[in-house]
Enzyme design. Structure first.
Site, mmCIF file in Angstrom:
data_model
loop_
_atom_site.group_PDB
_atom_site.id
_atom_site.type_symbol
_atom_site.label_atom_id
_atom_site.label_comp_id
_atom_site.label_asym_id
_atom_site.label_seq_id
_atom_site.Cartn_x
_atom_site.Cartn_y
_atom_site.Cartn_z
ATOM 1 C CE LYS A 1 -13.511 -5.970 -1.223
ATOM 2 N NZ LYS A 1 -12.333 -6.138 -0.529
ATOM 3 C CG ASP B 1 -10.205 -3.524 -1.685
ATOM 4 O OD1 ASP B 1 -9.517 -3.897 -2.563
ATOM 5 O OD2 ASP B 1 -10.702 -3.739 -0.580
HETATM 6 O O1 C5P Z 1 -5.322 0.868 0.544
HETATM 7 P P1 C5P Z 1 -5.650 0.750 1.738
HETATM 8 O O2 C5P Z 1 -5.950 2.126 2.389
HETATM 9 O O3 C5P Z 1 -7.028 -0.122 1.551
HETATM 10 O O4 C5P Z 1 -4.881 -0.098 2.792
HETATM 11 C C1 C5P Z 1 -4.809 -0.333 3.964
HETATM 12 C C2 C5P Z 1 -3.634 -0.782 4.624
HETATM 13 O O5 C5P Z 1 -3.514 -2.008 4.264
HETATM 14 C C3 C5P Z 1 -2.268 -0.302 4.107
HETATM 15 O O6 C5P Z 1 -1.659 0.928 4.750
HETATM 16 C C4 C5P Z 1 -1.321 -1.421 4.153
HETATM 17 O O7 C5P Z 1 -0.829 -1.670 5.437
HETATM 18 C C5 C5P Z 1 -2.158 -2.638 3.885
HETATM 19 N N1 C5P Z 1 -2.305 -3.074 2.158
HETATM 20 C C6 C5P Z 1 -1.124 -3.684 1.811
HETATM 21 N N2 C5P Z 1 -0.990 -4.060 0.634
HETATM 22 C C7 C5P Z 1 -2.208 -3.626 -0.010
HETATM 23 C C8 C5P Z 1 -3.458 -3.230 0.250
HETATM 24 C C9 C5P Z 1 -3.368 -2.640 1.770
HETATM 25 O O8 C5P Z 1 -0.176 -3.765 2.811
HETATM 26 N N3 C5P Z 1 -2.228 -4.157 -1.608
#
Ligand code: C5P
Length: 288
Positions: A12, A139
């Site tokens: 991606k 994602d």
């Molecule tokens: O959702 P994911 O596990 O990919 O997110 C990893 C970290 O990235 C989250 O714990 C957060 O700190 C940050 N994040 C965020 N805002 C998003 C996606 C991710 O702050 N939209």
């Protein structure tokens, strides 16, 4: 139960990524144009008594095979939703670098939802799979369909992006893992969301690059502060003949270059592989 099934988990790429306010749930508002490449991981699913995951491929050694593994979590979440046992023998060929901003883990989890939906003959519609995907990571929903999309919210608001050209691209990862959470923590300035035209004129790769120059990746600066080698990757991409745009994807460290044509992308990939044998370099295209 189906006999066995396979799924491709494409890389991606965030062509741009704008970050907005932090929400009450701790996640940031995002706005991104997400596309998929023709390189990725490959998963296979076989009927079995229990749930298992076998790893192979060049980046298998970088993956932790614990209960927290996103593919196993996806299998358990789907089974719980369907009220059945999570039993399958899954094999993951890990071709994409781990923690690298091109959604390898998310694409694998989405592929597991699709593959097990078929293996277990659940016949769940895509929106049900996307809802489960949203519980696994920001994602993962966009990876369920694996098609070009405008992504908003935390990552769960998706609109198909039509007309994105099948542009030639080179992906470069300096083999430095950058954890997403750390990059968000280092974020200082950001563009905010809601200001981008979601119907730009996209005739070809040149108009795509022209549009993208009005945008950026807000996570690039904080990722650079954690992994300065990203600056070297971008510098090298910018010097390649035929390069139209170079930028980091997601929270890094993988960067992409958009190129005039496949020939220029392939020449650049060969040159970069020779000058930086320790880097992961792939010539690819935007698909679908
Ligand atoms: O959702 P994911 O596990 O990919 O997110 C990893 C970290 O990235 C989250 O714990 C957060 O700190 C940050 N994040 C965020 N805002 C998003 C996606 C991710 O702050 N939209």
């Amino acid at each position: 139960m189906a006999r066995s099934t396979e799924e491709f988990a494409p890389a991606k790429i965030n062509l741009f990524l704008h970050v907005g306010d932090k929400r009450a749930d701790g996640f940031h508002e995002l706005e991104s144009l997400v596309v998929f490449a023709d390189v990725g991981d490959a998963l296979s699913f076989e009927p079995a008594q229990e749930l298992s995951l076998a790893l192979e491929g060049p980046f298998a050694v970088d993956l932790d095979l614990d209960a927290d593994n996103l593919v196993l979590r996806a299998a358990r979440a789907l089974a719980a939703h369907a009220g059945r046992e999570a039993n399958a023998a899954i094999t993951l060929a890990k071709n994409l670098p781990v923690a690298s901003g091109i959604g390898g883990g998310s694409a694998d989890a989405a592929a597991a939802l699709r593959g097990l939906n078929a293996l277990w003959a659940l016949d769940l519609p895509r929106d049900a799979l996307r809802a489960i995907a949203a519980t696994l990571g920001s994602d993962v929903p966009v990876c369920v369909d694996g098609k070009s999309a405008w992504m908003e919210g935390r990552g769960e608001r998706l609109t198909p992006a039509t007309g994105v050209p099948g542009a030639a691209m080179v992906l470069v990862n300096p083999k430095v893992a950058v954890p997403t959470g750390k990059v968000f923590e280092a974020l200082k300035t950001r563009r905010g969301v809601g200001a981008v035209d979601h119907a730009p004129p996209l005739r070809d790769v040149k108009s795509l690059a022209t549009f993208l120059k009005l945008t950026g990746n807000d996570l690039q600066a904080p990722a650079l502060s954690i992994a300065p080698v990203i600056g070297e990757v971008l510098g090298e991409l910018s010097r390649m003949p035929g390069a139209l745009l170079w930028r980091m994807s997601g929270s890094g460290a993988t960067c992409f270059g958009l190129f005039e044509d496949d020939g220029a992308a392939q020449m650049a990939a060969i040159a970069l592989s020779h000058s930086h044998p320790g880097w992961w370099v792939q010539a690819t295209r935007i698909v679908g």
